[in-house]
Write a protein that holds these residues in place. Structure first.
Motif, PDB file in Angstrom:
ATOM      1  N   SER A   1       0.836  -1.203   0.000  1.00 45.04           N
ATOM      2  CA  SER A   1       0.000   0.000   0.000  1.00 45.04           C
ATOM      3  C   SER A   1       0.867   1.248   0.000  1.00 45.04           C
ATOM      4  CB  SER A   1      -0.915   0.003   1.230  1.00 45.04           C
ATOM      5  OG  SER A   1      -1.763  -1.117   1.223  1.00 45.04           O
ATOM      6  N   GLY A   2       1.925   1.230   0.849  1.00 41.57           N
ATOM      7  CA  GLY A   2       2.824   2.385   0.893  1.00 41.57           C
ATOM      8  C   GLY A   2       3.534   2.598  -0.433  1.00 41.57           C
ATOM      9  N   LEU A   3       3.985   1.501  -1.062  1.00 38.10           N
ATOM     10  CA  LEU A   3       4.662   1.604  -2.357  1.00 38.10           C
ATOM     11  C   LEU A   3       3.718   2.151  -3.424  1.00 38.10           C
ATOM     12  CD1 LEU A   3       7.323   1.000  -3.825  1.00 38.10           C
ATOM     13  CD2 LEU A   3       6.416  -1.267  -4.367  1.00 38.10           C
ATOM     14  N   PHE A   4       2.475   1.677  -3.404  1.00 37.50           N
ATOM     15  CA  PHE A   4       1.483   2.146  -4.375  1.00 37.50           C
ATOM     16  C   PHE A   4       1.228   3.647  -4.216  1.00 37.50           C
ATOM     17  CE2 PHE A   4      -3.080   3.076  -5.028  1.00 37.50           C
ATOM     18  CZ  PHE A   4      -3.137   2.924  -6.409  1.00 37.50           C
ATOM     19  N   LEU A   5       1.042   4.063  -2.948  1.00 37.93           N
ATOM     20  CA  LEU A   5       0.779   5.482  -2.688  1.00 37.93           C
ATOM     21  C   LEU A   5       1.984   6.345  -3.070  1.00 37.93           C
ATOM     22  CD1 LEU A   5      -1.064   5.258   0.759  1.00 37.93           C
ATOM     23  CD2 LEU A   5      -2.075   5.704  -1.483  1.00 37.93           C
ATOM     24  N   TRP A   6       3.209   5.824  -2.794  1.00 34.85           N
ATOM     25  CA  TRP A   6       4.412   6.577  -3.175  1.00 34.85           C
ATOM     26  C   TRP A   6       4.487   6.739  -4.687  1.00 34.85           C
ATOM     27  CZ3 TRP A   6       8.670   5.272  -6.178  1.00 34.85           C
ATOM     28  CH2 TRP A   6       9.768   6.140  -6.097  1.00 34.85           C
ATOM     29  N   PHE A   7       4.212   5.692  -5.433  1.00 36.71           N
ATOM     30  CA  PHE A   7       4.250   5.758  -6.896  1.00 36.71           C
ATOM     31  C   PHE A   7       3.209   6.753  -7.426  1.00 36.71           C
ATOM     32  CE2 PHE A   7       2.467   4.296 -10.947  1.00 36.71           C
ATOM     33  CZ  PHE A   7       3.596   4.339 -11.756  1.00 36.71           C
ATOM     34  N   GLN A   8       1.992   6.675  -6.886  1.00 36.74           N
ATOM     35  CA  GLN A   8       0.931   7.568  -7.352  1.00 36.74           C
ATOM     36  C   GLN A   8       1.263   9.021  -7.049  1.00 36.74           C
ATOM     37  OE1 GLN A   8      -0.499   5.603  -9.506  1.00 36.74           O
ATOM     38  NE2 GLN A   8      -2.558   6.336  -8.929  1.00 36.74           N
ATOM     39  N   TRP A   9       1.839   9.265  -5.875  1.00 38.85           N
ATOM     40  CA  TRP A   9       2.195  10.643  -5.510  1.00 38.85           C
ATOM     41  C   TRP A   9       3.197  11.233  -6.528  1.00 38.85           C
ATOM     42  CZ3 TRP A   9       0.956  14.466  -2.152  1.00 38.85           C
ATOM     43  CH2 TRP A   9       1.872  15.500  -1.959  1.00 38.85           C
ATOM     44  N   HIS A  10       4.230  10.447  -6.842  1.00 39.38           N
ATOM     45  CA  HIS A  10       5.239  10.940  -7.787  1.00 39.38           C
ATOM     46  C   HIS A  10       4.660  11.081  -9.196  1.00 39.38           C
ATOM     47  CE1 HIS A  10       8.932  11.111  -5.375  1.00 39.38           C
ATOM     48  NE2 HIS A  10       8.354  10.176  -4.632  1.00 39.38           N
TER      49      HIS A  10
ATOM     50  N   MET B   1      -4.925  12.334  -4.737  1.00 39.56           N
ATOM     51  CA  MET B   1      -4.596  11.060  -4.094  1.00 39.56           C
ATOM     52  C   MET B   1      -5.784  10.423  -3.381  1.00 39.56           C
ATOM     53  SD  MET B   1      -1.348  10.119  -4.340  1.00 39.56           S
ATOM     54  CE  MET B   1      -1.082   9.135  -2.879  1.00 39.56           C
ATOM     55  N   ILE B   2      -6.877  11.177  -3.206  1.00 35.95           N
ATOM     56  CA  ILE B   2      -8.004  10.670  -2.408  1.00 35.95           C
ATOM     57  C   ILE B   2      -8.518   9.323  -2.921  1.00 35.95           C
ATOM     58  CG2 ILE B   2     -10.430  11.108  -1.783  1.00 35.95           C
ATOM     59  CD1 ILE B   2      -9.663  14.028  -1.383  1.00 35.95           C
ATOM     60  N   PRO B   3      -8.781   9.172  -4.239  1.00 37.67           N
ATOM     61  CA  PRO B   3      -9.251   7.843  -4.708  1.00 37.67           C
ATOM     62  C   PRO B   3      -8.256   6.725  -4.386  1.00 37.67           C
ATOM     63  CG  PRO B   3      -9.602   9.515  -6.394  1.00 37.67           C
ATOM     64  CD  PRO B   3      -8.754  10.155  -5.343  1.00 37.67           C
ATOM     65  N   ASP B   4      -6.949   7.033  -4.515  1.00 35.91           N
ATOM     66  CA  ASP B   4      -5.944   6.007  -4.215  1.00 35.91           C
ATOM     67  C   ASP B   4      -5.951   5.667  -2.729  1.00 35.91           C
ATOM     68  OD1 ASP B   4      -4.673   6.029  -6.954  1.00 35.91           O
ATOM     69  OD2 ASP B   4      -4.390   8.120  -6.377  1.00 35.91           O
ATOM     70  N   LEU B   5      -6.113   6.698  -1.881  1.00 30.90           N
ATOM     71  CA  LEU B   5      -6.182   6.447  -0.440  1.00 30.90           C
ATOM     72  C   LEU B   5      -7.408   5.606  -0.090  1.00 30.90           C
ATOM     73  CD1 LEU B   5      -5.177   9.978   0.892  1.00 30.90           C
ATOM     74  CD2 LEU B   5      -3.858   7.883   1.128  1.00 30.90           C
ATOM     75  N   ILE B   6      -8.513   5.884  -0.778  1.00 27.65           N
ATOM     76  CA  ILE B   6      -9.736   5.108  -0.534  1.00 27.65           C
ATOM     77  C   ILE B   6      -9.522   3.643  -0.908  1.00 27.65           C
ATOM     78  CG2 ILE B   6     -12.137   4.793  -1.266  1.00 27.65           C
ATOM     79  CD1 ILE B   6     -12.322   7.844  -1.494  1.00 27.65           C
ATOM     80  N   ILE B   7      -8.832   3.435  -2.023  1.00 30.02           N
ATOM     81  CA  ILE B   7      -8.564   2.058  -2.456  1.00 30.02           C
ATOM     82  C   ILE B   7      -7.716   1.333  -1.412  1.00 30.02           C
ATOM     83  CG2 ILE B   7      -7.323   0.672  -4.165  1.00 30.02           C
ATOM     84  CD1 ILE B   7      -8.164   2.784  -6.258  1.00 30.02           C
ATOM     85  N   VAL B   8      -6.659   2.023  -0.935  1.00 29.70           N
ATOM     86  CA  VAL B   8      -5.781   1.407   0.067  1.00 29.70           C
ATOM     87  C   VAL B   8      -6.548   1.121   1.351  1.00 29.70           C
ATOM     88  CG1 VAL B   8      -3.792   1.834   1.572  1.00 29.70           C
ATOM     89  CG2 VAL B   8      -3.662   2.375  -0.864  1.00 29.70           C
TER      90      VAL B   8
END
Length: 727
Positions: free
Chosen positions: A40-49, A206-213
């Motif tokens: 989850s952390g890796l996914f969020l880091w990738f999406q942020w960048h 990032m909100i949709p990605d955070l919701i997914i996580v």
């Protein structure tokens, strides 16, 4: 067959295997959780960048698009001098920048910069001249860094990292403006984005990605929860099976008769299977389960016992009493009676409403015959001679004989505990003598429940009791008194009828084997009377009572304040674990702490505003005055020092003696906190009350300076409760 050692070894191996399996499951769950969190952390880091790169590209494209629309010939005519302000080129470019910023939300400033004499200056910006952020032509940009110089020298578009200057924190898109003929950089066009808004925009993406996580974590948690619940259910099913086997073994083999009743009938097997009546119940009554199911217990109860049983059963079914016991005769099929010790109790644990209850019987026919014979002899020869007719306890005659017997026997030391019911006369006057008699019986029963087998309780006269105890030291006797105080009348305060009733206890211990009974009796009575002075039912000194009433007439506020402080002191002392004697003493001290205000003028007591210096000096004498008044009375002489010190401060800045820390009596430290809290939270003529939360903050701030920090912590957390809504 397996030996004992083999069985123990097998059990140890089984337990070891279970422990290994549990640890493996725990490690598996932990590893799975770490994997999910890591992914989850890796996914969020990738999406942020990814979003950041998109935003950078959009900002650069926008800046380059705007730069392409600029007229380089107009810019070339700008010199950074104040004369530029009147040039049409300046005016037109300035207007376009203002419109650009006003129409576009992402950025806040647009501007042109030029390198001049080794410095970077502003040619123009998007701010109005009257704006505090306006930069006039020629203003030197002192915050220029290597990135900005690189745009001038390298001629490439740059998006800066968040940078702070006098106008705030910004991310800047910098585009070189080049001469179309020579290709030289003649200026730099810049757009400034707020760094905070830039990051906020990224977070929104990032909100949709955070919701997914979050959904994935919740899903994992749900799966784990269901897995653990399934394991718990399996364990519970196994435990229920074991409990059932144990229950069946006890139910069938116990030497006590057990039957499940439904109102006045025996429950049938269709209701509860085959667990309604056990074999011993059938044996005692000489009837089978099938026979009993056709009868009610009324039909097989001896007529002489039926009335008492019905009365108690009626109270039981109305839930007036939780259950009852009685010695009762049942009638067997042959017409003979069997004496039983019967106990009726509710049947607990069923998941539905029902009228069933348990009936337990023990055959006491033989022992009952022996007991009846002994009771008859005792009733005729001894009871009235050595017992109190009302309560059934021993009387004074027996008490004195037993004391002498113990002295002769050498049971040294012998102690006498004296108890007297406070408020008994008022109770008799209010509710009548029958209620008073019942009160004496109730108190006798409660005292008796606290006695050991060797202790003797006697009702000496009226509302006076005495207990004879042997072989205990003074510490044991004091603990005995605390037990009596706790168990005999502690719950009377919860019943309006009994609120006026309490018991004062005193004691005395033989100091010498030859000390006579009368001397020990008198010492116990003196101790008891001293305890009465701190009984919460009344103020025991007429002098003090008159002074307090006079003070209350002068100021109704002081009356309510004294009552509240006394109650707060009592609760605080209870939470601090003080004994009953200490609790009573600090309650009375809290009630009387302001008695010295009797010498303060009524105009000062009720003054609507703050006191002036002279009035304050008068008021500061009231602790010493309170102590002087109390010291003149025998009853309250030992709380004079407590009351005198209730305005001392923990750091030594209080009055009248400037005591510090432990030098201040514990009870004075309790009163200081309760007095201050009540003063803060109740309306005064010179200030509005604080809310509870505000008063708590004030107490905490003054802990260690004004107040004892340990008592403040107990008062806030356990007496008034810090976690409460604002009042």
């Amino acid at each position: 067959m397996k030996t004992k050692n083999q069985r123990e070894l097998g059990n140890d191996n089984q337990q070891f295997t279970v422990n290994i399996n549990q640890k493996q499951k725990i490690w598996g769950v932990a590893l799975l959780t770490l994997c999910v969190i890591g992914l989850s952390g890796l996914f969020l880091w990738f999406q942020w960048h990814r979003y950041q790169e998109m935003a950078k590209n959009e900002a650069i494209q926008l800046a380059e698009s705007v730069e392409a629309l600029l007229h380089t010939e107009h810019i070339a005519k700008l010199t950074g001098a104040t004369t530029d302000l009147s040039l049409p080129e300046y005016i037109m470019t300035k207007a376009s920048f203002v419109r650009l910023v006003a129409a576009t939300n992402p950025f806040h400033f647009a501007y042109l910069m030029q390198e001049k004499d080794g410095q970077i200056i502003f040619l123009l910006d998007s701010e109005e001249p009257d704006s505090p952020d306006y930069s006039p032509p020629g203003q030197v940009y002192d915050e220029a860094d290597a990135v900005l110089w690189e745009v001038f020298t390298g001629g490439k578009t740059v998006l800066t990292e968040p940078t702070g200057d006098r106008w705030g924190n910004w991310i800047s898109a910098l585009v070189p403006v080049k001469d179309p003929v020579t290709g030289e950089t003649i200026a730099v066009f810049g757009l400034d984005y707020s760094a905070e808004e830039w990051n906020t925009a990224l977070l929104k993406k990032m909100i949709p990605d955070l919701i997914i996580v979050l959904f994935m974590i919740i899903l994992l948690s749900a799966i784990l929860y269901i897995s653990f619940q399934n394991r718990s259910i399996k364990k519970l099913v196994t435990k229920i099976a074991l409990d059932e086997a144990l229950y069946r073994s006890v139910f069938d083999q116990t030497p006590v008769g057990i039957a499940i009743m439904s109102d006045k009938s025996f429950s049938s097997q269709s209701e509860l299977g085959r667990v309604n009546i056990n074999p011993m119940f059938e044996t005692i009554l000489a009837r089978s389960s099938q026979d009993l199911e056709q009868l009610t217990w009324i039909e097989i109860t001896h007529p002489e016992d039926l009335k008492e049983d019905l009365e108690k059963f009626d109270l039981f079914t109305k839930r007036v009493i939780p259950g009852y016991s009685m010695e009762k005769r049942f009638i067997r099929p042959d017409g003979t009676s069997v004496w039983t010790n019967m106990k009726v109790a509710p049947l607990l644990g069923l998941p539905y409403q029902h009228t069933m209850h348990l009936c337990l019987i023990d055959d006491i026919t033989k022992s009952k015959a022996d007991l009846l014979e002994k009771e008859e002899i005792a009733r005729e020869n001894a009871f009235l001679a050595y017992h109190d007719y009302l309560t059934g306890s021993y009387n004074r005659r027996f008490f004195e004989k037993e004391f002498n017997r113990r002295v002769l026997r050498g049971d040294f030391p012998v102690a006498i505990l004296r108890g007297n019911i406070d408020g008994f006369n008022e109770f008799n006057s209010t509710y009548g003598h029958l209620a008073g008699d019942q009160l004496l019986v109730t108190i006798t029963e409660r005292i008796t429940a606290c006695l050991s087998d060797s202790d003797i309780l006697a009702r000496m006269c009226g509302d006076d009791f005495a207990i004879l105890v042997s072989g205990r030291d003074e510490a044991d006797i004091r603990q005995y008194l605390e037990t009596l105080n706790h168990h005999v009348v502690a719950d009377f305060i919860n019943h309006e009828k009994y609120q006026m009733v309490d018991i004062s206890w005193g004691y005395s211990i033989q100091k010498k084997p030859q000390d006579p009974l009368d001397k020990i009796f008198d010492e116990a009575e003196t101790f008891m009377n001293n305890r009465k002075f701190y009984n919460q039912k009344s103020i025991r000194s007429k002098t003090i009572n008159v002074i307090m009433q006079t003070l209350f007439i002068k100021s109704e506020r002081e009356k309510k304040h004294s009552e509240r402080v006394g109650k707060l002191c009592e609760k605080t002392a209870e939470k601090l674990g003080l004994n009953k004697s200490q609790i009573d003493k600090v309650r009375v001290a809290g009630y009387l702490h302001d008695i010295g205000k009797i010498g303060v003028d009524e105009a000062i007591l009720n003054k609507p505003g703050k006191l002036n210096a002279q009035e304050w000096e008068i008021m500061k004498h009231h602790p010493s005055k309170s102590a002087e008044i109390l010291a003149t009375t025998r009853e309250y002489r030992d709380i004079a020092e407590i009351v005198s010190s209730h305005h001392e401060r923990y750091d030594g800045s209080g009055y009248p003696n400037g005591l510090t820390g432990p030098e201040i009596p514990l009870m004075a430290r309790i009163i200081a906190i309760c007095d201050a809290y009540d003063a803060m939270t109740e309306k005064r003529t010179y200030h509005d009350p604080l809310r509870k939360k505000e008063a708590i903050v004030e107490l905490k701030q003054c802990a260690g300076t004004h107040f004892d920090p340990e008592i403040v912590a107990v008062f806030v957390n356990r007496v008034i409760g810090e976690k409460t809504s604002a009042q």
